[in-house]
Design an enzyme around this catalytic site. Structure first.
Site, PDB file in Angstrom:
ATOM      1  N   GLU B  46       0.855  -1.200   0.000  1.00 10.92           N
ATOM      2  CA  GLU B  46       0.000   0.000   0.000  1.00 10.92           C
ATOM      3  C   GLU B  46       0.886   1.243   0.000  1.00 10.92           C
ATOM      4  OE1 GLU B  46      -1.504   0.708   3.937  1.00 10.92           O
ATOM      5  OE2 GLU B  46      -3.353   1.660   3.199  1.00 10.92           O
ATOM      6  N   ASN B 106      -7.270   6.055  -1.385  1.00 12.81           N
ATOM      7  CA  ASN B 106      -6.132   5.171  -1.141  1.00 12.81           C
ATOM      8  C   ASN B 106      -6.298   4.020  -2.131  1.00 12.81           C
ATOM      9  OD1 ASN B 106      -4.205   3.424  -0.132  1.00 12.81           O
ATOM     10  ND2 ASN B 106      -4.681   3.863   2.017  1.00 12.81           N
ATOM     11  N   LYS B 123      -9.471   1.727  -1.627  1.00 15.28           N
ATOM     12  CA  LYS B 123      -9.643   1.156  -0.278  1.00 15.28           C
ATOM     13  C   LYS B 123     -10.996   1.505   0.325  1.00 15.28           C
ATOM     14  CE  LYS B 123      -6.977   0.987   4.082  1.00 15.28           C
ATOM     15  NZ  LYS B 123      -5.679   1.470   4.672  1.00 15.28           N
ATOM     16  N   GLU B 142      -6.162   8.391   8.174  1.00  9.73           N
ATOM     17  CA  GLU B 142      -6.681   7.980   6.866  1.00  9.73           C
ATOM     18  C   GLU B 142      -8.086   8.511   6.607  1.00  9.73           C
ATOM     19  OE1 GLU B 142      -5.826   4.145   5.103  1.00  9.73           O
ATOM     20  OE2 GLU B 142      -4.641   3.635   6.868  1.00  9.73           O
ATOM     21  N   CYS B 168      -4.621  -3.142   2.954  1.00 11.18           N
ATOM     22  CA  CYS B 168      -4.346  -2.982   4.390  1.00 11.18           C
ATOM     23  C   CYS B 168      -5.518  -3.390   5.279  1.00 11.18           C
ATOM     24  CB  CYS B 168      -3.895  -1.545   4.666  1.00 11.18           C
ATOM     25  SG  CYS B 168      -3.105  -1.371   6.288  1.00 11.18           S
ATOM     26  N   ASN B 193       0.441  -1.014   5.271  1.00  7.44           N
ATOM     27  CA  ASN B 193       1.370  -0.256   6.124  1.00  7.44           C
ATOM     28  C   ASN B 193       0.751  -0.325   7.510  1.00  7.44           C
ATOM     29  OD1 ASN B 193       3.253   2.182   4.515  1.00  7.44           O
ATOM     30  ND2 ASN B 193       1.700   1.101   3.334  1.00  7.44           N
TER      31      ASN B 193
END
Lengths: 308, 308
Positions: B46, B106, B123, B142, B168, B193
């Site tokens: 990611e 993302n 994501k 995020e 993730c 991550n």
């Protein structure tokens, strides 16, 4: 701290010839041991009162129905209910249920400390097949003898917590735990009877099958931040081996107790329901993180459909 | 046998000061190593092109936008695409995407062997928070910098198989795998991550965090009978530790390779997509076993609602 002392009461084999009364006597002995160990709740296996009869192919419905209970409790099981009330221990166990209107289910019930049945669950995910299968090393005829459960996955307030039930193959399906997780479940109790041999893949081996058992239960616990108590009927029933490996898993998905035998064995663990809160309020705070607009296929499509 | 040789290309830390060009040079070195090891597909983490910038609280949107890519490929990344085409290796990597109309995602893309982008995923499950949180040991913003993905969980035919992507935190959610499983996915590729410290529970420790990583990935693989390739950005970025533990899991849920460093490291495993068939045709034959009439809450309810 909201602690429930849970007894996972693994049961060794029940032979085809064993009577309900003999089985109930064993269950009472496990209950007495659980009482000595301070249990508040005892969890027995799936189909706890009989051998795992779906391994036997039967065509005579009267022969089939002999494995089913038409009332609960009934005369054979009443002594267990009496002892549980005397000990003030809540119970969960499975049995084959034949309803007054002729329906057959793989069922589990939960009682409160007073021996009252407060919840009933009927197994949703029936494994196996309907007709005799010559390609299998042994039969697994749950789809022949049972209808899929018609009660969904309810949860109940009992013993100061929110408790749900599942049965055997249900534990491999993340939907099982998630539907209960969406009702705030703090503890899932489930029993199983799982052959030590994969009838369609004998090379699989019991080590891998125990791994799949753990993996499914641990993931369900972690991903819904709840306790899971999974209890086997184990050992060799009339020549057919069932694996043990009963286990209690915490809301972090960690195994906190695991059976070491394939016989009657009681594990007692204090389970703090407040330990479910951290996960439910952070990484698995469903309200903040789930995106149901992208989950549609889960409820709109039953089987897999590959792309063009 | 339908074998894809998959390279899990774990990346060590990327510091805030590192340029895209420097990072791409490292990615090319990993690609060259993957080529030497016979890879057909390389999977990077990611946000592979930059440090994990959501740990930094920013108020100036221009500062935020500097971490995003407005086109893909772009000049900095073009050399990676060129080398991948030269090697005839398909790729998956993540980056921060700023769309022409101003949306922030993302994102991950997948290319074919000719370096064409054949799939894009954004994501869905964004962890963390929106505002500066003084109670955390570090920030995880995020939800501040990205919108939730708007593309669902598609799968694509590539390299002779059916491949899906996740990113993730998606890997902890069984819905992620199931939506792809219902499209017959044979391999899920994902990068992550993940901080070595739980910002809200420092006592958790990296051992438990690696366990949760494995558990989530292994359960997703087993319960959908697919390969999962999970690839970390790892090591210490400007004082903030990310765990490694990149892993490749087979359709039985077993780990077949796992990174041992927290740096740039390539694992290559031959993944036979036909190994997915046994599970998909037996215990996880969704068409025979799933009971969508009891799964309604999964798509009708976002957050948990306890019973009365």
């Amino acid at each position: 701290m909201r602690v429930i002392n849970v007894a996972a009461a693994q049961m060794g084999p029940i032979q085809r010839a064993d009577s309900r009364e003999a089985v109930v006597a064993r269950m009472i002995a496990l209950l007495d041991e659980a009482k000595r160990k301070g249990a508040d709740l005892i969890v027995y296996p799936e189909l706890a009162l009989t051998t795992f009869f779906p391994r036997w192919y039967m065509e005579d419905q009267r022969e089939v129905d002999a494995w089913f209970e038409t009332t609960m409790p009934n005369a054979a099981v009443q002594p267990l209910f009496d002892r549980a009330r005397q000990h003030s221990i809540a119970m969960n166990f499975g049995y084959a249920e034949l309803t007054p209107d002729g329906h057959h289910f793989n069922t589990a019930i939960m009682t409160d400390r007073d021996g009252n049945i407060v919840g009933k669950y009927r197994k949703v995910h029936l494994p196996g097949h309907v007709e005799y299968d010559t390609e299998r090393s042994h039969q697994h005829l749950e789809k022949r003898y049972f209808e899929p459960g018609d009660l969904g996955f309810p949860v109940w307030r009992n013993l100061g917590g929110i408790i749900g039930m599942a049965i055997c193959n249900d534990r491999r399906w993340p939907e099982t735990y998630r539907v209960m997780g969406l009702q705030g479940v703090e503890m899932v109790v489930l029993g199983y009877n799982t052959p030590s041999v994969n009838a369609q893949k004998p090379a699989e081996g019991v080590t891998q099958r125990l791994f799949h058992n753990r993996l499914s239960v641990q993931a369900g616990a972690y991903q819904n931040s709840c306790w899971v108590v999974a209890v086997a009927k184990a050992g060799v029933e009339d020549g057919h081996a069932l694996f043990g490996g009963s286990l209690i898993v915490n809301p972090d998905g960690e195994i906190v107790a695991e059976a070491v035998t394939e016989g009657d064995e009681v594990l007692v663990v204090p389970c703090d329901l407040d330990a479910t809160r951290f996960g439910k309020e952070t990484i698995f705070d469903f309200a903040r993180h789930r995106r149901i607009e992208h989950y549609g296929l889960i409820t709109s499509r039953t089987g897999a459909v590959p792309p063009e």
